[in-house]
Scaffold this active site. Structure first.
Site, mmCIF file in Angstrom:
data_model
loop_
_atom_site.group_PDB
_atom_site.id
_atom_site.type_symbol
_atom_site.label_atom_id
_atom_site.label_comp_id
_atom_site.label_asym_id
_atom_site.label_seq_id
_atom_site.Cartn_x
_atom_site.Cartn_y
_atom_site.Cartn_z
ATOM 1 N N ILE A 92 0.925 -1.212 0.164
ATOM 2 C CA ILE A 92 -0.093 0.138 -0.005
ATOM 3 C C ILE A 92 0.968 1.239 -0.155
ATOM 4 C CG2 ILE A 92 -1.725 1.189 1.213
ATOM 5 C CD1 ILE A 92 -2.680 -1.759 0.251
ATOM 6 N N LEU A 93 0.711 2.064 -0.923
ATOM 7 C CA LEU A 93 1.454 3.538 -0.887
ATOM 8 C C LEU A 93 0.857 4.342 0.012
ATOM 9 C CD1 LEU A 93 1.870 3.505 -4.892
ATOM 10 C CD2 LEU A 93 3.695 2.856 -3.308
ATOM 11 N N ASN A 107 -3.727 0.933 -10.764
ATOM 12 C CA ASN A 107 -3.860 -0.367 -9.959
ATOM 13 C C ASN A 107 -4.536 -1.370 -10.836
ATOM 14 O OD1 ASN A 107 -2.616 -2.360 -8.134
ATOM 15 N ND2 ASN A 107 -4.597 -2.284 -6.896
ATOM 16 N N HIS A 109 -6.609 -4.746 -9.711
ATOM 17 C CA HIS A 109 -6.794 -5.607 -8.682
ATOM 18 C C HIS A 109 -8.025 -6.798 -8.628
ATOM 19 C CE1 HIS A 109 -7.664 -6.671 -4.455
ATOM 20 N NE2 HIS A 109 -8.938 -6.944 -4.742
ATOM 21 N N GLU A 174 -7.359 -9.648 -16.867
ATOM 22 C CA GLU A 174 -6.497 -8.810 -16.774
ATOM 23 C C GLU A 174 -5.708 -8.254 -17.909
ATOM 24 O OE1 GLU A 174 -4.311 -8.904 -12.837
ATOM 25 O OE2 GLU A 174 -5.876 -10.500 -12.085
#
Ligand code: GAR
Length: 202
Positions: A92-93, A107, A109, A174
């Site tokens: 996590i940034l 991102n 997911h 994805e």
């Protein structure tokens, strides 16, 4: 040419789909750098094979998250990255990092957000018993998997699915939608309006 900085933690199949889309002429961008938070991962090999600058910023070598993120930011800035692309990056940034690249971090997911955020999406999907899962590409905000959604793709969850079989089915999607979203970004067609991302025609 838009410069991407791709952050990975492991296998790098999402990274590979981006490399392949660029090679195929479907994505008009350049990967300026691939960064990983772990050494000896396949993502680094994939970057090497494609002659892309790559570097491991090993999280274990830093005392604090902020020092680690400063090192990441230094590399991204040196490489003059326009868009930060999280591709299987399992950290996590912090809000200060997100602020540095406001609305310029994406991102992917492996669930249909906002359902099943976090690090174990497939396990959580199977435990809950939902019939449909999928993947989500979103802009990154200060929360966890909570930023404005750009594109989603759904897959069936089968009765006999394991985490591996479900992950494989989701990954196929994805590898289609991430390069597609990146090309929309390159074309300047993504407009964030509150929580929504509008895909514009031109
Ligand atoms: C992908 O399924 C991606 O969606 C997921 O990790 C996998 C990476 O695969 N990301 C997350 O779970 C982020 N929270 P890859 O290393 O083969 O690209």
């Amino acid at each position: 040419m838009i410069k991407l900085g791709v952050l990975c933690s492991g296998r790098g199949s999402d990274l590979q789909s981006i490399i392949d889309a660029i090679t195929a002429g479907k994505l008009n961008a350049e990967i300026a750098i691939v960064l990983t938070d772990k050494p000896n991962v396949m993502a680094l090999e994939r970057a090497q094979r494609a002659n892309i600058k790559n570097l491991c910023i090993d999280r274990k070598r830093f005392e604090s998250k902020s020092e680690f993120e400063t090192a990441l930011l230094n590399e991204l800035k040196t490489a003059e990255v326009d868009l930060v692309v999280l591709a299987g990056f399992m950290r996590i940034l912090s809000p200060s990092f997100v602020h540095e690249y406001k609305e310029r971090i994406m991102n992917i997911h492996p669930s249909l957000l906002p359902s099943f955020p976090g690090a174990h999406a497939h396990r959580d999907v199977l435990a809950y018993g939902v019939k449909v899962s999928g993947c989500t590409v979103h802009f990154v905000d200060e929360g966890t998997d909570s930023g404005p959604i750009i594109m989603q793709a759904a897959v069936e969850v089968k009765d006999d699915d394991t985490e591996e079989t479900l992950a494989a089915r989701v990954l196929e999607q994805e590898h289609i939608i991430y390069p597609r979203v990146l090309q929309l970004y390159v074309e300047g067609r993504l407009k964030i309006v509150g929580r929504k991302v509008l895909i514009q025609n031109e």
